[in-house]
Design a protein around this motif. Structure first.
Motif, mmCIF file in Angstrom:
data_model
loop_
_atom_site.group_PDB
_atom_site.id
_atom_site.type_symbol
_atom_site.label_atom_id
_atom_site.label_comp_id
_atom_site.label_asym_id
_atom_site.label_seq_id
_atom_site.Cartn_x
_atom_site.Cartn_y
_atom_site.Cartn_z
ATOM 1 N N ARG A 1 36.909 -16.183 -12.305
ATOM 2 C CA ARG A 1 37.838 -15.381 -13.119
ATOM 3 C C ARG A 1 37.852 -15.908 -14.553
ATOM 4 N NH1 ARG A 1 38.874 -10.789 -12.677
ATOM 5 N NH2 ARG A 1 38.190 -10.839 -14.783
ATOM 6 N N TRP A 2 37.865 -17.235 -14.702
ATOM 7 C CA TRP A 2 37.891 -17.841 -16.026
ATOM 8 C C TRP A 2 36.636 -17.474 -16.812
ATOM 9 C CZ3 TRP A 2 34.907 -21.423 -18.684
ATOM 10 C CH2 TRP A 2 35.485 -21.968 -19.854
ATOM 11 N N LEU A 3 35.485 -17.523 -16.151
ATOM 12 C CA LEU A 3 34.232 -17.177 -16.821
ATOM 13 C C LEU A 3 34.234 -15.726 -17.278
ATOM 14 C CD1 LEU A 3 31.670 -19.038 -14.567
ATOM 15 C CD2 LEU A 3 32.052 -19.454 -17.009
ATOM 16 N N ALA B 1 35.577 -29.795 -16.178
ATOM 17 C CA ALA B 1 36.384 -28.740 -16.801
ATOM 18 C C ALA B 1 36.486 -28.967 -18.307
ATOM 19 C CB ALA B 1 37.769 -28.685 -16.169
ATOM 20 N N ASP B 2 36.679 -30.209 -18.718
ATOM 21 C CA ASP B 2 36.797 -30.520 -20.138
ATOM 22 C C ASP B 2 35.521 -30.165 -20.889
ATOM 23 O OD1 ASP B 2 38.172 -31.750 -22.433
ATOM 24 O OD2 ASP B 2 36.570 -33.253 -22.265
ATOM 25 N N THR B 3 34.387 -30.494 -20.303
ATOM 26 C CA THR B 3 33.095 -30.188 -20.925
ATOM 27 C C THR B 3 32.921 -28.684 -21.090
ATOM 28 O OG1 THR B 3 32.052 -32.190 -20.074
ATOM 29 C CG2 THR B 3 30.595 -30.353 -20.607
ATOM 30 N N VAL B 4 33.241 -27.934 -20.056
ATOM 31 C CA VAL B 4 33.071 -26.478 -20.098
ATOM 32 C C VAL B 4 34.049 -25.862 -21.096
ATOM 33 C CG1 VAL B 4 33.105 -24.355 -18.741
ATOM 34 C CG2 VAL B 4 32.228 -26.453 -17.731
ATOM 35 N N GLN B 5 35.265 -26.376 -21.164
ATOM 36 C CA GLN B 5 36.239 -25.858 -22.119
ATOM 37 C C GLN B 5 35.759 -26.082 -23.555
ATOM 38 O OE1 GLN B 5 39.401 -28.007 -19.778
ATOM 39 N NE2 GLN B 5 40.655 -26.489 -20.811
ATOM 40 N N PRO C 1 39.233 -9.750 -27.776
ATOM 41 C CA PRO C 1 38.974 -10.531 -26.564
ATOM 42 C C PRO C 1 38.947 -12.043 -26.808
ATOM 43 C CG PRO C 1 37.418 -8.728 -26.752
ATOM 44 C CD PRO C 1 38.157 -8.811 -28.055
ATOM 45 N N ARG C 2 39.240 -12.776 -25.765
ATOM 46 C CA ARG C 2 39.277 -14.245 -25.792
ATOM 47 C C ARG C 2 37.929 -14.840 -26.223
ATOM 48 N NH1 ARG C 2 42.396 -18.252 -26.608
ATOM 49 N NH2 ARG C 2 42.312 -19.983 -25.163
ATOM 50 N N LEU C 3 36.845 -14.119 -25.969
ATOM 51 C CA LEU C 3 35.530 -14.581 -26.405
ATOM 52 C C LEU C 3 35.538 -14.922 -27.892
ATOM 53 C CD1 LEU C 3 32.436 -14.985 -26.062
ATOM 54 C CD2 LEU C 3 32.198 -12.518 -26.447
ATOM 55 N N TYR C 4 36.283 -14.158 -28.679
ATOM 56 C CA TYR C 4 36.323 -14.365 -30.124
ATOM 57 C C TYR C 4 37.527 -15.182 -30.582
ATOM 58 C CZ TYR C 4 32.937 -10.641 -29.791
ATOM 59 O OH TYR C 4 31.846 -9.892 -29.428
ATOM 60 N N GLU D 1 38.343 -24.828 -10.524
ATOM 61 C CA GLU D 1 39.342 -24.248 -11.434
ATOM 62 C C GLU D 1 39.141 -24.781 -12.841
ATOM 63 O OE1 GLU D 1 43.472 -24.743 -10.623
ATOM 64 O OE2 GLU D 1 43.442 -23.341 -8.957
ATOM 65 N N ILE D 2 39.350 -23.881 -13.794
ATOM 66 C CA ILE D 2 39.341 -24.271 -15.202
ATOM 67 C C ILE D 2 40.552 -23.618 -15.839
ATOM 68 C CG2 ILE D 2 38.109 -24.192 -17.397
ATOM 69 C CD1 ILE D 2 35.494 -24.036 -15.836
ATOM 70 N N GLU D 3 41.348 -24.420 -16.514
ATOM 71 C CA GLU D 3 42.566 -23.940 -17.175
ATOM 72 C C GLU D 3 43.470 -23.171 -16.217
ATOM 73 O OE1 GLU D 3 41.093 -21.870 -20.655
ATOM 74 O OE2 GLU D 3 40.738 -23.752 -21.706
#
Length: 183
Positions: free
Chosen positions: A42-44, A86-90, A173-176, A34-36
């Protein structure tokens, strides 16, 4: 390579026959479950998807490189799974968001004034009438600028049907926008 226990575990996890399980196993090796507060898959998807619903393989690979760079000890041998916290990926995703935003603003140079105004105002959902004043007339007709931003995937058109009336809004989108939270 397989004398190294983490690599051996990685190889065993990836040696499965069902395609879906292979993907799941690869995700388990790379990321926490899980992330966030969301399952990692789903997060990815939510984080990497542009306004056209596409995920660029280039961005997925860049996320892995950024995650490695944001790791506490990027050159240390692998001793545990998953490879990234998770912190690193965030943090890597926030950097990827920043790079993606500046790609639209500085490299593609489409509706630059509008794009920069959206970030300054942290706008993510709106109707065109609400943001018309944020466009610069010298950059072309507003409709043309909007169409170009949609083609790039910076804007996603959301059409709502309420009875007989249709309402069109836009979403970035969240990407931006992820990087806007930390600006």
């Amino acid at each position: 390579m397989f004398a190294n226990e983490p690599f051996d575990r990685l190889a065993r996890r990836l040696r499965v026959t069902d395609d879906n399980i292979e993907l799941r196993a690869a995700l388990e090796v790379l990321f926490p479950p899980e992330i966030e507060g969301q399952p990692v898959d789903r997060w990815l998807v939510d984080s990497l998807r542009n306004g056209n619903g596409d995920i660029s393989p280039r961005l997925a690979v860049l996320l892995l490189h950024l995650a490695r760079d944001h790791s506490p000890r990027p050159d240390a041998p692998v001793t545990a799974l998953p490879l990234f916290t998770a912190d690193t990926v965030q943090r890597a995703m926030t950097k990827l968001s920043d790079l993606s935003f500046y790609e639209v603003a500085n490299d593609f140079k489409v509706a630059q004034t509008f794009v920069l105004n959206c970030r300054a105002g942290k706008l993510t959902n709106f109707t065109l009438s609400e943001v018309q004043q944020l466009f610069e007339g010298t950059e072309g007709k507003i409709g043309d600028q909007v169409r170009l931003l949609e083609r790039l995937g910076f804007l996603e058109r959301v059409v709502e049907q309420r009875g007989t009336q249709t309402r069109s809004t836009f979403r970035i989108p969240r990407l931006y926008t992820r990087c806007w939270d930390y600006a």
